[in-house]
Design a protein around this motif. Sequence first.
Motif, PDB file in Angstrom:
ATOM      1  N   VAL A 217       0.841  -1.205   0.000  1.00 42.95           N
ATOM      2  CA  VAL A 217       0.000   0.000   0.000  1.00 42.95           C
ATOM      3  C   VAL A 217       0.872   1.249   0.000  1.00 42.95           C
ATOM      4  N   GLU A 218       1.957   1.239   0.773  1.00 45.22           N
ATOM      5  CA  GLU A 218       2.844   2.403   0.821  1.00 45.22           C
ATOM      6  C   GLU A 218       3.461   2.697  -0.544  1.00 45.22           C
ATOM      7  N   GLY A 219       3.857   1.653  -1.271  1.00 44.67           N
ATOM      8  CA  GLY A 219       4.412   1.858  -2.607  1.00 44.67           C
ATOM      9  C   GLY A 219       3.385   2.465  -3.548  1.00 44.67           C
ATOM     10  N   HIS A 220       2.154   1.966  -3.474  1.00 46.26           N
ATOM     11  CA  HIS A 220       1.055   2.479  -4.299  1.00 46.26           C
ATOM     12  C   HIS A 220       0.808   3.954  -4.008  1.00 46.26           C
ATOM     13  N   LEU A 221       0.702   4.292  -2.733  1.00 44.16           N
ATOM     14  CA  LEU A 221       0.421   5.676  -2.351  1.00 44.16           C
ATOM     15  C   LEU A 221       1.574   6.610  -2.706  1.00 44.16           C
ATOM     16  N   ALA A 222       2.805   6.112  -2.619  1.00 48.06           N
ATOM     17  CA  ALA A 222       3.960   6.937  -2.974  1.00 48.06           C
ATOM     18  C   ALA A 222       3.927   7.304  -4.452  1.00 48.06           C
ATOM     19  N   ALA A 223       3.557   6.347  -5.302  1.00 42.94           N
ATOM     20  CA  ALA A 223       3.475   6.633  -6.739  1.00 42.94           C
ATOM     21  C   ALA A 223       2.396   7.672  -7.022  1.00 42.94           C
ATOM     22  N   ALA A 225       1.307   9.954  -4.922  1.00 48.06           N
ATOM     23  CA  ALA A 225       1.741  11.237  -4.381  1.00 48.06           C
ATOM     24  C   ALA A 225       2.731  11.921  -5.327  1.00 48.06           C
ATOM     25  N   ASP A 226       3.648  11.144  -5.888  1.00 47.14           N
ATOM     26  CA  ASP A 226       4.630  11.710  -6.812  1.00 47.14           C
ATOM     27  C   ASP A 226       3.952  12.297  -8.049  1.00 47.14           C
ATOM     28  N   ALA A 227       2.847  11.663  -8.459  1.00 45.62           N
ATOM     29  CA  ALA A 227       2.119  12.129  -9.645  1.00 45.62           C
ATOM     30  C   ALA A 227       1.043  13.159  -9.293  1.00 45.62           C
ATOM     31  N   ARG A 228       0.938  13.482  -8.010  1.00 45.57           N
ATOM     32  CA  ARG A 228      -0.073  14.418  -7.517  1.00 45.57           C
ATOM     33  C   ARG A 228      -1.489  13.993  -7.911  1.00 45.57           C
ATOM     34  N   VAL A 229      -1.717  12.680  -7.733  1.00 44.34           N
ATOM     35  CA  VAL A 229      -3.037  12.101  -7.986  1.00 44.34           C
ATOM     36  C   VAL A 229      -3.636  11.689  -6.646  1.00 44.34           C
ATOM     37  N   ALA A 230      -4.866  12.064  -6.398  1.00 44.41           N
ATOM     38  CA  ALA A 230      -5.520  11.727  -5.133  1.00 44.41           C
ATOM     39  C   ALA A 230      -5.771  10.227  -5.060  1.00 44.41           C
ATOM     40  N   PRO A 231      -5.535   9.611  -3.906  1.00 47.01           N
ATOM     41  CA  PRO A 231      -5.807   8.175  -3.761  1.00 47.01           C
ATOM     42  C   PRO A 231      -7.289   7.878  -3.952  1.00 47.01           C
ATOM     43  N   GLY A 232      -7.568   6.748  -4.583  1.00 45.25           N
ATOM     44  CA  GLY A 232      -8.941   6.282  -4.701  1.00 45.25           C
ATOM     45  C   GLY A 232      -9.343   5.473  -3.479  1.00 45.25           C
TER      46      GLY A 232
END
Length: 352
Positions: A217-223, A225-232
């Motif tokens: 989950v941390e890897g997913h959220l980091a990607a 965040a880097d792309a400035r996309v809000a988590p679903g």
Amino acid sequence: MTATLADVAARARVSPATVSRVLNGNYPVAAATRERVLRAVDELDYVLNGPASSLAAATSDLVGILVNDIADPFFGIMAGAAQSEIGGGPGAREKLAVVCNTGGSPERELTYLTLLQRQRAAAVILTGGALEDPGHAAAVAAKLGRLAEAGSRIVLCGRPPLTHSGTGTEAGPVAATLTFDNRGGSRRLTEHLLGLGHRRIGYVAGPEERTTTRHRVEGHLAALADARVAPGPLVHGSYDRRSGYDATLELLRLDPSLTAVVTANDTVALGACAALRDRGLSVPGDVSVAGFDDLPFSTDAVPALTTVRLPLYEAGARAGRLAMGKEPVPPGGIATVHGELMVRGSTGPARA
């Protein structure tokens, strides 16, 4: 003072005869009673008898391989590969590999470690993610420390390094560790989906209390965040097909506009694909689906799963060699095993 059989009986609130039956394994004993006796044996660090005490630093021909679920290919592949390396070899004594299926129970994990200590196991291999509970982590570290002191080799395969309770420092030479780069693999998977234009991405995660779940989950959220996309939306569940099915239906309820679903593993991904089909959605035309692990069935799914390939067989075989002393412990006791992104038919461009 050295603990006696009577001390164990008193601690477990049973008769000395019951303690003997549990330790000798020659008479049926209720499961709850057996667990209580083994807990008392471990707490008191009881050694069976005088001769056994003199052999405490010796090891047997037994090797224990702990898995969460032997029916899960993730664990079966690693256990089978480790077993293939566990043997005497030319001029050496043969070893007996025993697979201990914990069912994900922390109590069973501790019980098996106690039993392997009593059998003076030559080596113990623990596979898969660890439970994120400080008390349990401390108990496991203590048991593995006692095994190591008695001469057993300890190998962690697919687990984070052991840490001392409350310090955050690595446990040093107690265990050789092969840890999977779950964060990095998950990050690359989500970056792949972002590259295809997906911005509404749901996530089916594994059990909240497992290290593997948190790291992926941390890897997913980091990607994101880097792309400035809000988590679903994110839904936790078990590492099985049914969980993937139910969790995906929940994701669609939370956000019907999702264009991609990332899942905890390939088995969960199959359930996600089934749920989408049952809702009349195509994969990947309407919703892309990604898994993790690259289990053997991943290429046979329709469409074949985009996933992260973990070298499970290679890691298991290396764990077996480390357990047998056939391969030197990696520098610092820890080696990171990286995954490889496998792009297949289950992911495609985001729909307009």
